[in-house]
Design a protein around this motif. Structure first.
Motif, PDB file in Angstrom:
ATOM      1  N   ALA A 135      41.021  40.137  59.613  1.00  0.00           N
ATOM      2  CA  ALA A 135      40.247  40.813  60.663  1.00  0.00           C
ATOM      3  C   ALA A 135      39.029  41.555  60.111  1.00  0.00           C
ATOM      4  CB  ALA A 135      41.139  41.771  61.442  1.00  0.00           C
ATOM      5  N   ASP A 228      44.288  44.689  70.103  1.00  0.00           N
ATOM      6  CA  ASP A 228      44.729  43.821  69.000  1.00  0.00           C
ATOM      7  C   ASP A 228      46.248  43.855  68.914  1.00  0.00           C
ATOM      8  OD1 ASP A 228      44.798  42.188  66.799  1.00  0.00           O
ATOM      9  OD2 ASP A 228      44.285  43.774  65.372  1.00  0.00           O
ATOM     10  N   VAL A 266      41.555  40.618  71.153  1.00  0.00           N
ATOM     11  CA  VAL A 266      41.934  39.935  69.921  1.00  0.00           C
ATOM     12  C   VAL A 266      43.336  39.362  70.077  1.00  0.00           C
ATOM     13  CG1 VAL A 266      42.214  40.169  67.411  1.00  0.00           C
ATOM     14  CG2 VAL A 266      40.601  41.659  68.639  1.00  0.00           C
ATOM     15  N   ALA A 312      38.957  36.232  68.737  1.00  0.00           N
ATOM     16  CA  ALA A 312      38.500  37.491  69.293  1.00  0.00           C
ATOM     17  C   ALA A 312      37.243  37.245  70.101  1.00  0.00           C
ATOM     18  CB  ALA A 312      38.225  38.511  68.190  1.00  0.00           C
TER      19      ALA A 312
END
Length: 318
Positions: A135, A228, A266, A312
């Protein structure tokens, strides 16, 4: 019989520019480069070897020694990642993630850099070491596009990498939400490494869904909301599955996103395609009655060649 080892020094050489750019936490060898057998992450002078195939003790030792022979590596930690690892984590933790190195010197804590930002990492602590290196580009986007003087909500914060980058990018208020007090305290340590204040009220312990409802009831609004979540999790409200429940999460997040604000959605679920993911977000926004326009699509960095698991997208909300 395991396949021959790839040329690890050559793979590492392909990432040489990363350390020159101030990044010392990255993936040195991805599964697409090792026949799916293993991955190797470098975290400062500690190496983390993740196994995705069953190897004999001798094969594990040989592979660990090859990783330890790379320049600058002081110790190698092992993570065994069978398909059922997420279910076995609580009953076979020390087998999945031995707390001591399998090669070289112990490195219980290291400080590694990502674009010059220091992070405290614990290579032997668990299957997750404190930073998901895939990430990196997403955290960079948050730092580069944080609402200067604005408000950011970082959900499923873990050790608060997104929140830290938002603060470094100029956001005035950043709230980090996570179900683990330990992870949030770890995040506060990361803030301290960058010389940033980390007052307890900015680190919200508890269930993200409950916090989203609570913040909406307070009529709190944020200029950037970061989602996320894990692909799969068990909680008080039942089982969470990203492929089924992501839209519901988006609906709740939209209620605390200010008009003209942005949502960074995400997922790391390999089974959810980019098109399906966009449909889930669109459905969640529609349920909330919020128009949304998809913008930049982001994924893993160049140290994850061929990776498709991480998706994402930035959404601008009306």
């Amino acid at each position: 019989m395991t396949p021959p080892l790839p040329d690890l020094p050559a793979l590492l050489a392909r990432r040489a520019h990363l350390s020159a750019e101030g990044t010392t936490a990255f993936r040195a060898a991805h599964t697409t480069e090792t026949g799916g057998v293993f991955a190797l992450d470098l975290l400062g002078d500690a190496a983390v070897l993740s196994l995705y195939a069953d190897l004999t003790a001798e094969e594990e030792a040989r592979l660990a020694a090859a990783c330890g022979a790379l320049p600058g590596v002081a110790g190698v930690y092992l993570k065994r990642r069978p398909v059922e690892a997420r279910h076995a984590a609580n009953v076979a933790r020390e087998w999945l993630s031995p707390p001591e190195p399998v090669w070289g010197e112990a490195r219980p804590e290291v400080v590694a850099l990502e674009r010059g930002v220091p992070f405290l990492l614990r290579p032997g602590a668990d299957l997750s070491t404190g930073l998901f290196t895939d990430a990196r580009l997403l955290r960079g986007w948050v730092r580069d596009h944080a609402p200067v003087g604005g408000r950011v909500l970082n959900t499923f914060a873990y050790t608060c990498g997104f929140g830290l980058n938002a603060a470094l990018g100029g956001a005035e208020v950043v709230k980090n939400v996570d179900l683990s007090r330990k992870a949030l305290a770890w995040g506060q340590e990361n803030y301290a490494l960058s010389g940033l204040p980390a007052p307890d009220p900015d680190f919200l312990y508890g269930d993200v869904f409950e916090w989203l409802r609570r913040l909406a009831k307070r009529e709190d609004a944020f200029d950037l909301v970061i989602l996320d979540p894990p692909s799969f999790a068990r909680g008080k409200s039942g089982v969470w599955r990203a492929e089924r429940d992501y839209g519901t999460l988006v609906t709740l997040a939209a209620a605390v996103t200010a008009p003209g604000g942005r949502l960074l959605a995400v997922t790391n679920h390999a089974g959810v395609t980019a098109r399906t993911f966009e449909r889930l977000v669109t459905a969640g926004l529609a349920e909330a009655g919020r128009p949304g326009r998809p913008g930049a699509g982001l994924g893993a960095g160049e140290d994850y060649p061929g990776a498709t698991h991480l998706k994402a997208q930035v959404w601008a909300l009306g």
